[in-house]
Design an enzyme around this catalytic site. Structure first.
Site: not given
Ligand code: GLP
Length: 260
Positions: A138, A67, A136, A143
């Protein structure tokens, strides 16, 4: 689903890196699905170490990132292009032309998304997809209520995601509202999936994803439908799992399991 619980973040990251290294040793031209966020940083550090100290070779590897934020130039410190370059790509020997990251600045999102999906297919599909999880539940930027067969597309971020990510920006207003993301359906087509989570703030989402019903409210729960997903956790992220003892038992019994 295989659930692998390690005492800490470092050991969790090293175990996941071992799986990726095994894929590369078996298939040097593997296609890797890459994730951003703070969670996979330890995994990337370990892969860089294996590259430097144990000659793990990436010269034939192709990568596709999950993404990207819409509207951030690739030079923006919070863009996923920048993140991947700084934390991984500049430290290993993946040919530049083999690196694919969704464009957050294209002038035509629908046709870019179609092209991205087609490139994944043309490269033979993703051999192993790395994933983190949002608080949440995802995966990528799928989402809650995303279709479980969704493809790469433009997505409006949910408020909890914007709030989670605000810590990386000067203020909440600067967090992009849109992202371009692989869909749940795209992710489920990877041959192997590696999901990582650490810390107490992921415990609820992880329990829902692994042990709850398959629901678009927790898009990570769709991984229950995938035939080869391994979930790497630290103790904190595993804190709310009901079947904890069973997961440990499965791993303990593995070496002695009868050979087919
Ligand atoms: C964002 C990214 C996800 C990632 C999430 C959690 O939403 N698009 O790919 O898994 O953040 O991030 P973190 O690893 O910093 O908790």
């Amino acid at each position: 689903m295989e659930v692998i619980i390690k005492p800490d973040y470092q050991q969790m990251s090293a175990a996941a890196a071992r799986q990726i290294a095994d894929v590369l040793n078996r298939k040097p031209n593997a296609v890797l699905g890459m994730a951003t966020g703070s969670t996979p940083l330890g995994l990337y550090r370990e892969l860089v170490r294996l590259h430097r100290e144990e000659s793990l070779d990436f010269s034939q590897v192709t990568t596709f990132n999950l993404d990207e934020y819409v509207g951030l130039p690739v030079t923006h410190e919070q863009s996923y292009h920048y993140f991947m370059h700084e934390n991984f790509f500049k430290h290993v020997n993946i040919p530049r032309q083999n690196i694919y990251i969704p464009s957050g600045t294209t002038s035509n999102f629908p046709s870019f998304c179609q092209w991205y999906e087609q490139r994944i297919q043309d490269c033979g599909g993703i051999d192993v997809q790395i994933l983190g999880i949002g608080s949440d539940g995802h995966i990528a930027f799928n989402e809650p209520t995303s279709s479980l067969s969704s493809r790469t597309r433009l997505k409006t971020l949910a408020k909890p995601t914007i709030e989670d990510n605000a810590r990386f920006f000067d203020n909440k207003e600067q967090v992009p509202i849109y992202a371009i993301t692989m869909g749940v359906g795209t992710i489920l087509e990877a041959d192997e999936i590696v999901l990582l989570a650490n810390g107490k703030n992921k415990a609820k989402a992880i329990a829902a994803a692994i042990e709850g019903p398959v629901t678009s409210m927790i898009t990570a729960s769709a991984l229950q439908l995938h035939p080869d997903t391994r979930v790497y956790l630290d103790e904190d992220a595993a804190g709310q799992l009901q079947m904890r003892e069973y997961y440990d038992w499965v791993l303990k019994m593995k070496p002695g399991a009868p050979k087919a």
